[in-house]
Structures are given as C-alpha cells and as structure tokens.
Design a protein around this motif. Sequence first.
Motif, mmCIF file in Angstrom:
data_model
loop_
_atom_site.group_PDB
_atom_site.id
_atom_site.type_symbol
_atom_site.label_atom_id
_atom_site.label_comp_id
_atom_site.label_asym_id
_atom_site.label_seq_id
_atom_site.Cartn_x
_atom_site.Cartn_y
_atom_site.Cartn_z
ATOM 1 N N SER A 145 -29.541 -22.190 -14.263
ATOM 2 C CA SER A 145 -29.335 -20.769 -14.421
ATOM 3 C C SER A 145 -28.354 -20.341 -13.496
ATOM 4 C CB SER A 145 -30.542 -19.845 -14.166
ATOM 5 O OG SER A 145 -31.432 -20.373 -15.297
ATOM 6 N N SER A 146 -28.102 -21.065 -12.465
ATOM 7 C CA SER A 146 -27.186 -20.582 -11.311
ATOM 8 C C SER A 146 -25.869 -21.327 -11.384
ATOM 9 C CB SER A 146 -27.449 -20.916 -9.837
ATOM 10 O OG SER A 146 -27.487 -22.264 -9.710
ATOM 11 N N VAL A 147 -25.391 -21.748 -12.711
ATOM 12 C CA VAL A 147 -24.351 -22.388 -13.029
ATOM 13 C C VAL A 147 -23.203 -21.181 -12.880
ATOM 14 C CG1 VAL A 147 -22.888 -23.402 -14.769
ATOM 15 C CG2 VAL A 147 -24.766 -24.539 -14.192
ATOM 16 N N SER A 148 -22.209 -21.411 -12.083
ATOM 17 C CA SER A 148 -20.931 -20.442 -12.048
ATOM 18 C C SER A 148 -19.776 -20.900 -12.553
ATOM 19 C CB SER A 148 -20.894 -20.266 -10.278
ATOM 20 O OG SER A 148 -20.551 -21.622 -9.764
ATOM 21 N N GLY A 149 -19.519 -21.863 -13.105
ATOM 22 C CA GLY A 149 -18.273 -22.397 -13.664
ATOM 23 C C GLY A 149 -18.049 -23.899 -13.836
ATOM 24 N N ARG A 150 -17.201 -24.188 -14.336
ATOM 25 C CA ARG A 150 -16.812 -25.758 -14.602
ATOM 26 C C ARG A 150 -16.125 -26.008 -12.901
ATOM 27 N NH1 ARG A 150 -16.431 -27.823 -19.691
ATOM 28 N NH2 ARG A 150 -16.432 -26.358 -21.077
ATOM 29 N N VAL A 151 -16.443 -27.386 -12.622
ATOM 30 C CA VAL A 151 -15.685 -28.079 -11.627
ATOM 31 C C VAL A 151 -14.270 -27.944 -11.718
ATOM 32 C CG1 VAL A 151 -15.141 -30.055 -10.169
ATOM 33 C CG2 VAL A 151 -17.740 -29.214 -10.610
ATOM 34 N N LEU A 152 -13.217 -27.549 -10.947
ATOM 35 C CA LEU A 152 -11.980 -27.471 -11.111
ATOM 36 C C LEU A 152 -11.115 -28.612 -10.303
ATOM 37 C CD1 LEU A 152 -11.117 -23.598 -10.439
ATOM 38 C CD2 LEU A 152 -11.674 -24.750 -12.556
ATOM 39 N N GLU A 153 -11.877 -29.399 -9.572
ATOM 40 C CA GLU A 153 -11.144 -30.755 -9.003
ATOM 41 C C GLU A 153 -10.952 -31.690 -10.237
ATOM 42 O OE1 GLU A 153 -13.210 -32.393 -5.470
ATOM 43 O OE2 GLU A 153 -14.173 -30.299 -5.787
ATOM 44 N N LEU A 154 -9.670 -32.428 -10.172
ATOM 45 C CA LEU A 154 -9.453 -33.310 -11.258
ATOM 46 C C LEU A 154 -10.666 -34.522 -11.411
ATOM 47 C CD1 LEU A 154 -7.757 -34.090 -13.580
ATOM 48 C CD2 LEU A 154 -6.303 -35.199 -12.074
ATOM 49 N N ASN A 155 -10.914 -34.973 -10.058
ATOM 50 C CA ASN A 155 -12.091 -36.104 -10.290
ATOM 51 C C ASN A 155 -12.803 -35.767 -8.666
ATOM 52 O OD1 ASN A 155 -13.108 -38.517 -11.337
ATOM 53 N ND2 ASN A 155 -11.348 -39.651 -10.693
ATOM 54 N N PRO A 156 -13.829 -34.955 -8.682
ATOM 55 C CA PRO A 156 -14.768 -35.222 -7.547
ATOM 56 C C PRO A 156 -15.570 -36.237 -7.264
ATOM 57 C CG PRO A 156 -15.659 -33.987 -9.804
ATOM 58 C CD PRO A 156 -14.339 -34.421 -9.957
ATOM 59 N N SER A 157 -15.327 -36.392 -5.673
ATOM 60 C CA SER A 157 -15.815 -37.443 -5.347
ATOM 61 C C SER A 157 -17.198 -37.993 -5.671
ATOM 62 C CB SER A 157 -15.431 -37.606 -3.752
ATOM 63 O OG SER A 157 -15.892 -38.859 -3.412
ATOM 64 N N LEU A 158 -17.499 -39.306 -5.917
ATOM 65 C CA LEU A 158 -18.875 -39.671 -5.919
ATOM 66 C C LEU A 158 -19.342 -40.884 -5.029
ATOM 67 C CD1 LEU A 158 -19.113 -40.080 -10.109
ATOM 68 C CD2 LEU A 158 -20.216 -38.396 -8.563
ATOM 69 N N ASP A 159 -18.432 -40.709 -3.819
ATOM 70 C CA ASP A 159 -18.616 -41.555 -2.615
ATOM 71 C C ASP A 159 -19.608 -40.821 -1.698
ATOM 72 O OD1 ASP A 159 -16.894 -43.645 -3.713
ATOM 73 O OD2 ASP A 159 -15.127 -42.613 -2.865
ATOM 74 N N VAL A 207 -19.712 -29.196 -13.670
ATOM 75 C CA VAL A 207 -19.782 -27.738 -13.002
ATOM 76 C C VAL A 207 -20.162 -27.561 -11.633
ATOM 77 C CG1 VAL A 207 -20.765 -27.013 -15.624
ATOM 78 C CG2 VAL A 207 -22.525 -27.545 -13.904
ATOM 79 N N GLU A 208 -20.033 -26.236 -11.257
ATOM 80 C CA GLU A 208 -20.421 -25.946 -10.047
ATOM 81 C C GLU A 208 -21.910 -25.159 -10.213
ATOM 82 O OE1 GLU A 208 -18.839 -26.493 -7.240
ATOM 83 O OE2 GLU A 208 -16.569 -27.064 -7.854
ATOM 84 N N PHE A 209 -22.416 -24.917 -9.047
ATOM 85 C CA PHE A 209 -23.462 -23.947 -9.285
ATOM 86 C C PHE A 209 -23.899 -23.332 -7.632
ATOM 87 C CE2 PHE A 209 -25.339 -27.820 -8.107
ATOM 88 C CZ PHE A 209 -26.378 -27.612 -7.212
#
Length: 135
Positions: A50-64, A119-121
């Motif tokens: 419910s707190s999702v604020s939008g899509r992640v704008l980074e091309l490839n967010p890090s999973l490290d 997404v960002e939240f």
Amino acid sequence: MILSLALFFSGGGAAVAAEQVELFDSDAQKVVATFQNTEELQAEAQRLLSSVSGRVLELNPSLDHVMIVKIPLAPPKRLALRSAGIETDIAEMFVVMPKKGKRPPWMILHTKEYETVVVEFSGGVEKLRAQVQLP
C-alpha cells in the motif's frame, strides 16, 4: 540480474497459500531462513504494498550485499498506482533491503500474469525485519 533472481526464487507449481516466506542473503547466494506465511506477514506485506510510491528509476538497482524477503501473497493483492501506470494483481513480492549504504529498500513484484514490476515504497521495514529475525 533481477530476472535470474526471480527464477532462483520461483519454486514451481505449489499453491501460494502453502508457500513459505524465504529470507535470501545475496552474499551467501542462498536462502538462509524460511518462515510460515502467517496472517501477520500477509498484513505487513499488504501494508508495504500500500505504500508503493512509484517505479524504481535506476536502470539496474544493485542486488549486491542485500537481504531479500520473498513473500507469496495469498490471495494475490491488487496494486493500482495510476501515476506509474501500474494496475495489476501481485502474486508475490521480494523486499530488497541493502545491508549497507544509503539506498532505501525497494521491491520486486511478480504479477499473476508472470510480469515483473520493480518499485520504490515509503513504508518502513522495521516490523518486517523483526518478523524474519533480522537485526
């Protein structure tokens, strides 16, 4: 990278209600803990969704250097965020929590139609961290 992570976590044809919540450590490259998919975890997942604020704008967010909590949603939950062009049913969510740095947590969502939305939240993850026994 996100697609390979999604494939790693997808467990096959088990019913969503029977699937457990998993805690994945990217440094160890494995699931380090599993938990029952309780009503409390489902409620927390709904709160975060419910707190999702939008899509992640980074091309490839890090999973490290992250901890990822996989939560199957039973039943799937509706996500409608017109400003981001999102209106779909979410079947499972992956809450990505960086171990260090300033990057806030973010989510990878899988829809009932087998699509992936990143997404960002704005909701805090303290309660979720406690539920999966993270400091």
